[in-house]
Write a protein that holds these residues in place. Structure first.
Motif, mmCIF file in Angstrom:
data_model
loop_
_atom_site.group_PDB
_atom_site.id
_atom_site.type_symbol
_atom_site.label_atom_id
_atom_site.label_comp_id
_atom_site.label_asym_id
_atom_site.label_seq_id
_atom_site.Cartn_x
_atom_site.Cartn_y
_atom_site.Cartn_z
ATOM 1 N N ALA A 86 32.084 36.536 35.861
ATOM 2 C CA ALA A 86 33.353 37.520 35.871
ATOM 3 C C ALA A 86 33.828 38.176 34.578
ATOM 4 O O ALA A 86 34.231 39.281 34.524
ATOM 5 N N LEU A 87 33.478 37.564 33.622
ATOM 6 C CA LEU A 87 33.954 37.952 31.991
ATOM 7 C C LEU A 87 33.094 38.862 31.358
ATOM 8 O O LEU A 87 33.478 39.710 30.650
ATOM 9 N N MET A 115 41.381 41.513 38.277
ATOM 10 C CA MET A 115 40.711 40.433 37.620
ATOM 11 C C MET A 115 40.926 39.086 37.951
ATOM 12 O O MET A 115 40.043 38.095 37.759
ATOM 13 N N SER A 116 42.221 38.739 38.609
ATOM 14 C CA SER A 116 42.575 37.433 38.837
ATOM 15 C C SER A 116 41.816 36.926 39.846
ATOM 16 O O SER A 116 41.804 35.552 40.170
ATOM 17 N N ALA A 136 32.962 42.921 31.537
ATOM 18 C CA ALA A 136 33.923 43.606 30.632
ATOM 19 C C ALA A 136 34.189 43.284 29.116
ATOM 20 O O ALA A 136 34.415 44.152 28.546
ATOM 21 N N GLN A 137 33.548 42.186 28.761
ATOM 22 C CA GLN A 137 33.469 41.844 27.396
ATOM 23 C C GLN A 137 32.668 42.783 26.630
ATOM 24 O O GLN A 137 32.542 43.243 25.853
ATOM 25 N N LEU A 170 38.224 35.643 38.939
ATOM 26 C CA LEU A 170 38.166 34.420 38.182
ATOM 27 C C LEU A 170 38.983 33.497 38.887
ATOM 28 O O LEU A 170 40.373 33.330 38.854
ATOM 29 N N ALA A 217 32.632 31.716 35.288
ATOM 30 C CA ALA A 217 33.322 32.663 34.405
ATOM 31 C C ALA A 217 32.474 33.462 33.782
ATOM 32 O O ALA A 217 32.860 34.769 33.278
#
Length: 126
Positions: A14-15, A1-2, A18-19, A5, A11
């Motif tokens: 990338a996020l 994940m790092s 998963a959210q 992002l 962002a």
């Protein structure tokens, strides 16, 4: 994940996946937990059973957040000063709120202390 992002990445892209998965899974889990907890309870006690389940979910979330925050703070404390990430600079002068000490129930709001901290400036591309 790092790796997904970084200061130059998007962002949202990338996020968001998963959210969405986490939100869908938590929604199914909370409903299933409530149904299992209320199943077999007398009809006049279903409100109490539901309240106990919701209280336990809130306490679990608070304890989990406290644990993860403590781990994050411990990891950040081991980092050299001024290293916020690639392309980021930390500058003194920002203020952060610290958690108030709560010793006994009171009618007054807890006192919140403000301590000087370091502000992190990261250039983000859009």
């Amino acid at each position: 994940m790092s790796k997904a992002l970084s200061p130059t990445s998007n962002a949202l892209a990338a996020l968001l996946p998963a959210q969405l998965v986490a939100g869908f899974g938590l929604g199914l889990t909370f409903v299933a937990t409530t149904v299992v907890a209320i199943n077999g309870v007398a009809p006049q006690d279903t409100g109490i059973a539901s309240g106990v389940v919701n209280t336990n979910q809130q306490i679990g979330g608070a304890l989990g957040l406290a644990l993860l925050s403590g781990v994050a703070a411990a990891v950040a404390a081991d980092q050299p000063s001024g290293t916020a990430g690639p392309g980021c600079q930390s500058t003194p002068g920002a203020a952060t709120r610290t958690a108030p000490k709560v010793t006994a129930p009171s009618r007054r709001a807890p006192r919140v202390t403000v301590t000087p901290s370091r502000q992190v400036n990261c250039p983000l591309s859009r």
